[in-house]
Design a protein around this motif. Structure first.
Motif, PDB file in Angstrom:
ATOM      1  N   GLU A 158       0.638  -1.498  -0.146  1.00 54.16           N
ATOM      2  CA  GLU A 158      -0.033  -0.066   0.054  1.00 54.16           C
ATOM      3  C   GLU A 158       0.803   0.727   0.282  1.00 54.16           C
ATOM      4  OE1 GLU A 158      -3.329   2.198   0.535  1.00 54.16           O
ATOM      5  OE2 GLU A 158      -3.637  -0.221  -0.073  1.00 54.16           O
ATOM      6  N   LYS A 160       1.138   4.897   0.789  1.00 60.70           N
ATOM      7  CA  LYS A 160       0.079   6.391   1.710  1.00 60.70           C
ATOM      8  C   LYS A 160       1.892   7.304   1.621  1.00 60.70           C
ATOM      9  CE  LYS A 160      -3.212   4.282   2.269  1.00 60.70           C
ATOM     10  NZ  LYS A 160      -4.414   5.132   1.343  1.00 60.70           N
ATOM     11  N   HIS A 164       0.959  11.286   6.322  1.00 65.63           N
ATOM     12  CA  HIS A 164       0.038  10.494   7.065  1.00 65.63           C
ATOM     13  C   HIS A 164       0.797   8.972   6.880  1.00 65.63           C
ATOM     14  CE1 HIS A 164      -2.428  12.762   4.278  1.00 65.63           C
ATOM     15  NE2 HIS A 164      -1.950  13.631   5.765  1.00 65.63           N
ATOM     16  N   ASN A 190      -6.011  11.191   9.440  1.00 63.50           N
ATOM     17  CA  ASN A 190      -5.310  10.132   7.923  1.00 63.50           C
ATOM     18  C   ASN A 190      -5.176   9.284   8.910  1.00 63.50           C
ATOM     19  OD1 ASN A 190      -6.416  12.039   6.230  1.00 63.50           O
ATOM     20  ND2 ASN A 190      -4.725  14.045   6.093  1.00 63.50           N
ATOM     21  N   ASN A 194      -5.571   5.554   8.106  1.00 68.35           N
ATOM     22  CA  ASN A 194      -4.780   4.208   7.032  1.00 68.35           C
ATOM     23  C   ASN A 194      -4.251   2.916   7.867  1.00 68.35           C
ATOM     24  OD1 ASN A 194      -4.603   6.320   4.830  1.00 68.35           O
ATOM     25  ND2 ASN A 194      -2.599   7.181   6.143  1.00 68.35           N
ATOM     26  N   LEU A 220       5.681   4.533   2.062  1.00 69.64           N
ATOM     27  CA  LEU A 220       5.694   5.982   2.000  1.00 69.64           C
ATOM     28  C   LEU A 220       6.370   7.299   1.806  1.00 69.64           C
ATOM     29  CD1 LEU A 220       5.418   4.992   6.342  1.00 69.64           C
ATOM     30  CD2 LEU A 220       3.489   5.788   5.393  1.00 69.64           C
TER      31      LEU A 220
END
Length: 702
Positions: A158, A160, A164, A190, A194, A220
């Motif tokens: 994932e 992000k 966040h 946020n 997440n 990230l």
């Protein structure tokens, strides 16, 4: 524990800081049955869902673990058949452009041949049709040639923004100090959402596969974290810069590519059934259905069947059972992860019920197998008959091992306990409570469960503590059976709460426990009140009615909760119910037979004084005998005419609408039938195999 047709996640409350202002919500924070839809559809609602999932996980995230330690503990370097190290690819580094999009990241992995045994797919706009559409990981990793379905998922990645980040690494600790007083959770809105989002992905993977643990990656911007999930908690690495040190992420992916199915976290005690075993199960299920067990699924050749190993602790032997995917399953990531299966006992030649769960393995929590033996020895009626079972050898969580003084890097955590995988077979099988054949049978089944509850308390000194609609079955004789005793408590032990959290099904937990979840001890009265909520909930959910705005009233009584910032509370709707202000007598009268109406009204009168402002302090909680007498009085032969006068025929009458239908379209007088009859059992959706499809390791990696 009700059968469901759409895999969903649950969202129980865990008392952690969330926000400064209390807010009221109409979707319950903890749902373990299929009757209330915990997932919303819009983007804003999805954020709310993710927030609830983050609350559920609470402080079960353990970190920041040094990457080198994470590799040493969980991701060993590959070796060939001779035990020699596998040669690494010559170039494993990612260029800077790799993070500009999912496609470029995937292209760089393929270019450097980091994971030749895996396929990386961009799925940030794609969802699995068998799961809620919000579950769209940015990158799905599957075996080559596989579709990105959750039952085939190997690894989730994932992306992000760094700002966040779900977690916050504290400053490095000095010698002799540790992080135990520091929080590892990044407490922005946020970040909270997440955490919930990545938790929902892990939960979906555990639903759709047979797993002990799983890995995921969070990118990230220039940084990354690697996570390992199990039923006790989630170990998270420190945040590392994969642009400045690209070899770290590449090393993980390369090692992961070479892990075998056991090292990737698959439960190898479940394998595909052979064609011969499958045929035995199909014939056995068909024969049982002909004998009246119409709630069993209809097995056909196109249905995937699994072979389950159950370890019989009494005889120290392995027993094997064949059945379809779970008809009862858990939607959360943390905790017991209970799944239920109808299965064919290969050695015993009969259909049984398998319960698969991760029990809390502490000295003060008895094994459920031991509890059932104690109940049987005490002569407690209306409980399930245990066949065999016990802990699966070598299957315990590891997350709890990393919160000791030996890990100074570990930040503050809570509710992280060892869980051990337990699988049991039961000779008693039955239909879920919502498949009652008449309103009177519903009352009889609940009365039988009350009998089991009372006898367990008086004869065996055991308090159930988890009364819900999902924990009452209707057996082949049409009688009730109280199941799921794994959270029960031996009342001969010193009083007081054993854990910092509550467990149960939100809709059925007593108002008193919801109002004061941190201090209120769980008593007999709380369980008795839960029986009251089970009866009323089943009535308003599954009987045809013209009650106006019923859907809204159901949500008010059973689903509303208040986010107070550091704790989740509820119960106001249930108090309104007891006072007559919600689901009032005028609305209920006429929709059910008078004896059932009288039982509900009698229960209101028994529990109302506990919550009335002028009587609460002096009120004496009702006893089991008082509640049971109320049921028995209105089920006597003299009331027979009153039951029949309401056209409540002794045929299958339960589901006024199937579990996957929006209740709002059915609870405002739109149900077309004039009486409780939707046709024969065999036509009901629950006679078909659940839409939940689970895959064994062999099927995932095939």
């Amino acid at each position: 524990m009700l059968p469901v047709s759409t895999p969903l996640q649950s969202t129980p409350p865990r008392g952690i800081p969330l926000a400064s202002d209390a807010s009221v919500h109409s979707t319950p924070p903890q749902i373990r049955n299929a009757d209330v839809e915990p997932f919303a559809t819009g983007k804003d609602e999805a954020k709310v869902t993710h927030r609830r999932l983050a609350v559920e996980m609470g402080s079960r995230f353990i970190g920041p673990m040094p990457v080198s330690s994470f590799f040493d503990e969980f991701v060993p370097p590959p070796k060939d058949a001779n035990g020699k190290p596998v040669k690494k690819p010559t170039s494993r580094k990612f260029p800077q452009k790799a993070s500009s999009s999912e496609a470029s990241f995937i292209a760089e992995i393929e270019k450097r041949k980091l994971c030749p045994n895996l396929q990386f797919l961009d799925t940030h706009t794609t969802s699995d049709p068998l799961h809620p559409k919000e579950l769209k990981p940015d990158i799905s990793v599957v075996a080559p040639g596989q579709d990105p379905a959750w039952r085939k998922m190997e690894l989730v990645i994932e992306r992000k923004p760094r700002a966040h980040d779900p977690f916050a690494d504290p400053s490095p600790v000095k010698d002799g100090e540790d992080n135990r007083k520091n929080s590892f959770l990044h407490n922005s809105d946020n970040a909270l959402a997440n955490r919930g989002q990545i938790s929902s992905y892990a939960a979906a993977q555990f639903q759709a596969q047979f797993r002990e643990w799983a890995f995921s990656v969070v990118l990230l911007d220039d940084y990354a974290r690697i996570l390992r999930w199990d039923r006790a908690g989630t170990v998270v690495t420190e945040r590392f810069n994969w642009r400045e040190d690209p070899d770290t992420l590449a090393e993980f992916l390369w090692r992961f590519n070479h892990l075998d199915k056991k090292q990737r976290g698959y439960d190898v005690t479940v394998t595909p059934a052979t064609s011969g075993e499958g045929m035995l199960a199909m014939e056995g299920f068909a024969a049982a259905r002909k004998k009246g067990k119409k709630y069993l699924p209809i097995l056909t050749e196109d249905i995937v069947l699994h072979k389950f190993m159950v370890y019989d602790e009494k005889t120290s032997t392995e027993r094997f059972f064949v059945g379809p995917s779970a008809h009862v399953y858990n939607r959360s990531m943390a905790g017991r992860g209970t799944f239920g299966y109808y299965a064919w006992d290969i050695d015993g030649g009969r259909v049984v019920y398998l319960k698969d769960s991760w029990r809390i393995n502490t000295e003060d929590m008895a094994k459920e197998t031991d509890i059932y033996e104690k109940l049987e020895k005490a002569g407690v009626q209306r409980v399930a008959k245990l066949g065999c079972g016990g802990d699966l050898p070598g299957q315990s969580t590891r997350s709890q091992d990393f919160i000791t003084e030996e890990q100074p890097w570990a930040c503050m955590t809570s509710n992280v306990y060892r869980h051990t995988h337990c699988r049991m077979s039961f000779l008693t099988i039955g239909a879920p409570l919502q498949r009652f054949s008449s309103t009177r049978q519903l009352c009889v089944a609940i009365y039988d469960a009350l009998t089991a509850h009372a006898e367990a308390y008086t004869k065996a000194k055991i308090l159930h503590r988890d009364v819900s609609a999902g924990n009452i079955l209707i057996d082949e004789d049409g009688r009730g059976v109280l199941i799921d005793w794994d959270l029960s408590r031996d009342i001969s032990l010193p009083p007081g709460r054993r854990r910092q959290w509550r467990t149960g099904t939100w809709q059925f937990i007593s108002a008193a426990l919801l109002l004061d979840p941190q201090a209120k001890p769980h008593t007999v009265s709380d369980d008795l009140e839960s029986f009251c909520h089970v009866l009323t909930y089943m009535i308003v959910k599954y009987r045809p009615t013209k009650y106006r705005n019923l859907h809204r009233k159901i949500k008010h009584v059973y689903d509303d909760y208040v986010d107070e910032g550091n704790v989740i509370t509820g119960g106001e709707g249930k108090i309104n119910f007891f006072s007559g202000g919600a689901l009032d007598a005028g609305g209920l009268f006429g929709m059910i037979p008078k004896p059932c109406f009288d039982i509900i009204q009698g229960l209101r009168q028994l529990f109302a004084p506990l919550y009335a402002w002028d009587t609460a302090e002096s009120a004496v909680p009702p006893s089991s005998s008082e509640v049971m007498k109320l049921f028995k009085t209105h089920m006597q032969a003299s009331t027979h005419v009153d039951w029949l006068s309401h056209k409540d025929p002794a045929v299958y009458v339960a589901e006024a609408y199937p579990p996957d239908t929006d209740a709002a379209t059915n609870a405002n007088g739109k149900r077309s039938r004039g009486r409780d009859d939707i046709g024969p059992l065999s036509n009901h959706p629950s006679t078909r195999v659940s839409a939940l499809l689970q895959s064994t390791p062999e099927e995932v990696l095939d």
